[in-house]
Motif scaffolding. Structure first.
Motif, PDB file in Angstrom:
ATOM      1  N   ASP A 149     129.772 -91.117  -4.997  1.00  0.00           N
ATOM      2  CA  ASP A 149     128.825 -91.174  -3.671  1.00  0.00           C
ATOM      3  C   ASP A 149     127.536 -90.578  -4.169  1.00  0.00           C
ATOM      4  O   ASP A 149     126.487 -91.015  -3.684  1.00  0.00           O
ATOM      5  CB  ASP A 149     129.647 -90.418  -2.435  1.00  0.00           C
ATOM      6  CG  ASP A 149     130.525 -91.672  -1.915  1.00  0.00           C
ATOM      7  OD1 ASP A 149     130.688 -92.899  -2.309  1.00  0.00           O
ATOM      8  OD2 ASP A 149     131.615 -91.177  -1.385  1.00  0.00           O
ATOM      9  N   ALA A 150     127.803 -89.146  -4.601  1.00  0.00           N
ATOM     10  CA  ALA A 150     126.711 -88.354  -5.030  1.00  0.00           C
ATOM     11  C   ALA A 150     125.614 -89.085  -6.082  1.00  0.00           C
ATOM     12  O   ALA A 150     124.497 -88.707  -6.021  1.00  0.00           O
ATOM     13  CB  ALA A 150     127.147 -87.012  -5.490  1.00  0.00           C
ATOM     14  N   SER A 151     126.328 -90.029  -6.750  1.00  0.00           N
ATOM     15  CA  SER A 151     125.260 -90.492  -7.861  1.00  0.00           C
ATOM     16  C   SER A 151     124.253 -91.432  -7.235  1.00  0.00           C
ATOM     17  O   SER A 151     123.372 -91.727  -8.016  1.00  0.00           O
ATOM     18  CB  SER A 151     126.101 -91.265  -8.731  1.00  0.00           C
ATOM     19  OG  SER A 151     126.563 -92.760  -8.224  1.00  0.00           O
ATOM     20  N   LEU A 152     124.375 -91.745  -6.021  1.00  0.00           N
ATOM     21  CA  LEU A 152     123.173 -92.558  -5.378  1.00  0.00           C
ATOM     22  C   LEU A 152     122.103 -91.505  -5.019  1.00  0.00           C
ATOM     23  O   LEU A 152     120.829 -92.052  -4.839  1.00  0.00           O
ATOM     24  CB  LEU A 152     123.926 -92.975  -3.696  1.00  0.00           C
ATOM     25  CG  LEU A 152     124.362 -94.203  -3.660  1.00  0.00           C
ATOM     26  CD1 LEU A 152     125.238 -94.493  -2.569  1.00  0.00           C
ATOM     27  CD2 LEU A 152     123.829 -95.505  -4.236  1.00  0.00           C
ATOM     28  N   GLN A 153     122.141 -90.328  -5.014  1.00  0.00           N
ATOM     29  CA  GLN A 153     121.093 -89.234  -4.707  1.00  0.00           C
ATOM     30  C   GLN A 153     120.606 -88.623  -5.902  1.00  0.00           C
ATOM     31  O   GLN A 153     119.386 -88.444  -5.796  1.00  0.00           O
ATOM     32  CB  GLN A 153     121.590 -87.939  -3.615  1.00  0.00           C
ATOM     33  CG  GLN A 153     122.510 -88.586  -2.612  1.00  0.00           C
ATOM     34  CD  GLN A 153     121.845 -89.621  -1.478  1.00  0.00           C
ATOM     35  OE1 GLN A 153     120.574 -89.162  -1.545  1.00  0.00           O
ATOM     36  NE2 GLN A 153     122.288 -90.407  -0.855  1.00  0.00           N
ATOM     37  N   GLY A 154     121.291 -88.665  -7.098  1.00  0.00           N
ATOM     38  CA  GLY A 154     120.733 -88.167  -8.123  1.00  0.00           C
ATOM     39  C   GLY A 154     121.730 -87.402  -9.115  1.00  0.00           C
ATOM     40  O   GLY A 154     122.965 -87.668  -8.867  1.00  0.00           O
ATOM     41  N   ASP A 155     121.432 -86.868  -9.792  1.00  0.00           N
ATOM     42  CA  ASP A 155     122.106 -86.194 -11.020  1.00  0.00           C
ATOM     43  C   ASP A 155     123.033 -84.802 -10.222  1.00  0.00           C
ATOM     44  O   ASP A 155     122.769 -84.371  -9.353  1.00  0.00           O
ATOM     45  CB  ASP A 155     121.418 -85.322 -12.167  1.00  0.00           C
ATOM     46  CG  ASP A 155     120.770 -86.330 -12.986  1.00  0.00           C
ATOM     47  OD1 ASP A 155     120.965 -87.657 -12.896  1.00  0.00           O
ATOM     48  OD2 ASP A 155     119.723 -86.056 -13.673  1.00  0.00           O
ATOM     49  N   ILE A 156     124.163 -84.821 -10.651  1.00  0.00           N
ATOM     50  CA  ILE A 156     125.302 -83.731 -10.433  1.00  0.00           C
ATOM     51  C   ILE A 156     125.512 -82.738 -11.388  1.00  0.00           C
ATOM     52  O   ILE A 156     125.721 -83.020 -12.530  1.00  0.00           O
ATOM     53  CB  ILE A 156     126.613 -84.512  -9.970  1.00  0.00           C
ATOM     54  CG1 ILE A 156     126.448 -85.667  -8.971  1.00  0.00           C
ATOM     55  CG2 ILE A 156     127.761 -83.460  -9.431  1.00  0.00           C
ATOM     56  CD1 ILE A 156     126.391 -87.013  -9.594  1.00  0.00           C
ATOM     57  N   ASP A 157     125.117 -81.723 -10.871  1.00  0.00           N
ATOM     58  CA  ASP A 157     125.267 -80.468 -11.627  1.00  0.00           C
ATOM     59  C   ASP A 157     126.659 -79.886 -12.150  1.00  0.00           C
ATOM     60  O   ASP A 157     127.505 -80.240 -11.172  1.00  0.00           O
ATOM     61  CB  ASP A 157     124.278 -79.149 -11.428  1.00  0.00           C
ATOM     62  CG  ASP A 157     124.393 -78.813 -10.208  1.00  0.00           C
ATOM     63  OD1 ASP A 157     125.677 -78.333  -9.790  1.00  0.00           O
ATOM     64  OD2 ASP A 157     123.578 -78.327  -9.442  1.00  0.00           O
ATOM     65  N   ALA A 158     126.943 -79.267 -13.206  1.00  0.00           N
ATOM     66  CA  ALA A 158     128.345 -78.887 -13.371  1.00  0.00           C
ATOM     67  C   ALA A 158     128.646 -77.816 -12.549  1.00  0.00           C
ATOM     68  O   ALA A 158     130.063 -77.665 -12.098  1.00  0.00           O
ATOM     69  CB  ALA A 158     128.434 -78.188 -14.854  1.00  0.00           C
ATOM     70  N   ASP A 159     127.751 -76.932 -11.805  1.00  0.00           N
ATOM     71  CA  ASP A 159     128.156 -76.102 -11.055  1.00  0.00           C
ATOM     72  C   ASP A 159     128.783 -76.618  -9.741  1.00  0.00           C
ATOM     73  O   ASP A 159     129.927 -76.117  -9.056  1.00  0.00           O
ATOM     74  CB  ASP A 159     126.998 -75.172 -10.419  1.00  0.00           C
ATOM     75  CG  ASP A 159     126.474 -74.307 -11.617  1.00  0.00           C
ATOM     76  OD1 ASP A 159     127.358 -74.020 -12.435  1.00  0.00           O
ATOM     77  OD2 ASP A 159     125.416 -73.707 -11.498  1.00  0.00           O
ATOM     78  N   THR A 160     128.074 -77.592  -9.117  1.00  0.00           N
ATOM     79  CA  THR A 160     128.798 -78.576  -8.038  1.00  0.00           C
ATOM     80  C   THR A 160     129.865 -78.952  -8.405  1.00  0.00           C
ATOM     81  O   THR A 160     130.959 -79.119  -7.469  1.00  0.00           O
ATOM     82  CB  THR A 160     127.807 -79.613  -7.657  1.00  0.00           C
ATOM     83  OG1 THR A 160     126.397 -78.887  -7.037  1.00  0.00           O
ATOM     84  CG2 THR A 160     128.249 -80.309  -6.379  1.00  0.00           C
ATOM     85  N   LEU A 161     130.072 -79.761  -9.470  1.00  0.00           N
ATOM     86  CA  LEU A 161     131.565 -80.252  -9.754  1.00  0.00           C
ATOM     87  C   LEU A 161     132.497 -79.091  -9.995  1.00  0.00           C
ATOM     88  O   LEU A 161     133.804 -79.420  -9.469  1.00  0.00           O
ATOM     89  CB  LEU A 161     131.195 -80.962 -11.044  1.00  0.00           C
ATOM     90  CG  LEU A 161     132.843 -81.498 -11.497  1.00  0.00           C
ATOM     91  CD1 LEU A 161     133.351 -82.569 -10.647  1.00  0.00           C
ATOM     92  CD2 LEU A 161     132.567 -82.240 -12.961  1.00  0.00           C
ATOM     93  N   HIS A 162     132.192 -77.815 -10.229  1.00  0.00           N
ATOM     94  CA  HIS A 162     133.137 -76.941 -10.245  1.00  0.00           C
ATOM     95  C   HIS A 162     133.586 -76.397  -8.987  1.00  0.00           C
ATOM     96  O   HIS A 162     134.726 -76.115  -8.666  1.00  0.00           O
ATOM     97  CB  HIS A 162     132.476 -75.550 -11.037  1.00  0.00           C
ATOM     98  CG  HIS A 162     132.775 -75.279 -12.604  1.00  0.00           C
ATOM     99  ND1 HIS A 162     133.990 -75.010 -13.096  1.00  0.00           N
ATOM    100  CD2 HIS A 162     131.813 -75.469 -13.620  1.00  0.00           C
ATOM    101  CE1 HIS A 162     133.667 -75.021 -14.301  1.00  0.00           C
ATOM    102  NE2 HIS A 162     132.878 -75.360 -14.693  1.00  0.00           N
ATOM    103  N   LEU A 163     132.595 -76.486  -7.940  1.00  0.00           N
ATOM    104  CA  LEU A 163     133.044 -76.129  -6.620  1.00  0.00           C
ATOM    105  C   LEU A 163     133.884 -77.145  -6.097  1.00  0.00           C
ATOM    106  O   LEU A 163     134.931 -76.750  -5.269  1.00  0.00           O
ATOM    107  CB  LEU A 163     131.857 -76.110  -5.834  1.00  0.00           C
ATOM    108  CG  LEU A 163     130.927 -74.633  -5.920  1.00  0.00           C
ATOM    109  CD1 LEU A 163     129.435 -74.864  -5.364  1.00  0.00           C
ATOM    110  CD2 LEU A 163     131.618 -73.547  -5.627  1.00  0.00           C
ATOM    111  N   TRP A 164     133.633 -78.544  -6.320  1.00  0.00           N
ATOM    112  CA  TRP A 164     134.498 -79.371  -5.778  1.00  0.00           C
ATOM    113  C   TRP A 164     136.047 -79.329  -6.421  1.00  0.00           C
ATOM    114  O   TRP A 164     137.010 -79.529  -5.636  1.00  0.00           O
ATOM    115  CB  TRP A 164     134.026 -80.997  -6.388  1.00  0.00           C
ATOM    116  CG  TRP A 164     132.868 -81.195  -5.524  1.00  0.00           C
ATOM    117  CD1 TRP A 164     132.295 -80.518  -4.505  1.00  0.00           C
ATOM    118  CD2 TRP A 164     131.809 -82.438  -6.063  1.00  0.00           C
ATOM    119  NE1 TRP A 164     131.130 -80.974  -4.173  1.00  0.00           N
ATOM    120  CE2 TRP A 164     130.954 -82.366  -4.761  1.00  0.00           C
ATOM    121  CE3 TRP A 164     131.974 -83.321  -6.736  1.00  0.00           C
ATOM    122  CZ2 TRP A 164     129.926 -83.141  -4.787  1.00  0.00           C
ATOM    123  CZ3 TRP A 164     130.855 -84.101  -6.897  1.00  0.00           C
ATOM    124  CH2 TRP A 164     129.959 -84.217  -5.770  1.00  0.00           C
TER     125      TRP A 164
END
Length: 332
Positions: A69-84
């Motif tokens: 879903d987030a890939s529609l908006q742009g790049d996803i950083d590693a920090d955000t993935l850590h939080l998920w």
């Protein structure tokens, strides 16, 4: 039904172009490698099908769905993935409508369920509290909400307030008058404003007194109308000071009080006004209190482990380190 370590589930996702697939997988497949390491799962991709194997395969499925879903908006950083991943470990599976706080320098979105709840509380209530350790975004998000409302002309001014309490250093040895002495302790608030509005705009708003940054002592006797007031480091107020601050609120205003009750710098074992207010206002439904924990830390992953280590130490000893944990002002 719980999955075993050898169980496999299949996620049938949408067809992704090369750019979106690269965003989901991360640079050199680092996102998938992080998921495999942290959740102890095996991930394989066959066109639109994702094959996930391991006891936490269902958690990995939910995160991959979020990545898609987030890939529609742009790049996803590693920090955000850590939080998920951290949210999955804590059982935070709830998906809420994203919140965007619009500032001059771009939109800011809370990270994780607790930050989202905090922002919703600030926007909905006239008085709200954010309590928890450093690095959970308490102060930063409060400033973001203030800037958001200022840009929408829903408030007329922003006041950022801190108690003038020495945090391990002696104010008397610093040069200048009281305002100049307290200025280093207000630096995190300035930094947040510069990031959201830009240096030149902040300077102009300060000149016009639309933004005011001041020690708590300067609030006595004032009534604040159509303002967004943030009291940072609220744990370093006395009960009398906290009552004084809370009763400054006028028409069309909001107040947010942030602090960490484990980081009290008051001399002589004085009672913290923040801790006292949490007890006094506990039954007032219209004043939400958001409690952050170490798992809500959004700084370097080591910060979470440090906070947890101190919490474990406190639990093993009869006297916490709260009176000795001196720290420099941080952007919480």
């Amino acid at each position: 039904m719980e999955l075993g370590p050898d169980d496999e589930i299949t996620l049938q996702g949408p067809a992704l172009d090369a750019q979106r697939m690269a965003r989901v997988c991360g640079p050199l497949h680092q996102h998938l490698q992080l998921l495999e390491k942290e959740l102890d799962v095996r991930i394989r991709n066959q066109e639109q099908n994702w094959l996930l194997q391991g006891a936490q395969a269902d958690a990995a499925r939910r995160i991959i769905e979020r990545l898609i879903d987030a890939s529609l908006q742009g790049d996803i950083d590693a920090d955000t993935l850590h939080l998920w991943i951290r949210g999955e470990a804590a059982g935070d599976h709830e998906v809420q409508t994203p919140i965007l706080l619009h500032t001059r320098k771009g939109a800011i979105s809370p990270r994780g369920l607790q930050q989202s709840n905090y922002v919703r509380s600030i926007l909905a209530a006239d008085i709200s509290f954010g309590i928890g350790p450093a690095g959970t975004g308490k102060t930063y998000l409060a400033v973001a909400c203030a800037v958001h409302l200022l840009e929408r002309d829903e408030i007329g001014r922003i006041l950022l307030v801190r108690p003038a309490v020495e945090a391990g250093e002696k104010l008397g040895f610093l040069p200048g008058d009281l305002s100049e002495k307290i200025n280093p302790y207000l630096r995190p608030l300035y930094d947040a404003l510069y990031e959201m509005l830009g240096f030149d705009r902040v300077g102009k708003l300060l000149e016009k007194n639309i933004i005011e940054v001041a020690p708590l002592a300067y609030m006595r006797g004032r009534t604040l109308n159509h303002a967004f007031v943030i009291l940072d480091e609220g744990q370093n107020t006395t009960p009398e000071q906290m009552k004084m601050f809370l009763t400054r609120l006028g028409f069309g205003s909001k107040a947010v009080i942030t602090g960490d009750i484990t980081q009290v710098d008051l001399p002589g074992g004085q009672v913290s006004g923040l801790r006292h207010a949490m007890e006094v206002l506990k039954g007032v439904d219209s004043i939400p209190i958001t409690q952050f924990t170490s798992r809500d830390v959004v700084r370097h992953p080591l910060v979470q482990h440090i906070v947890e280590a101190y919490d474990r130490w406190d639990a093993r000893h009869s006297k916490p380190l709260s009176s000795n944990r001196r720290h420099h002002a941080t952007s919480d």
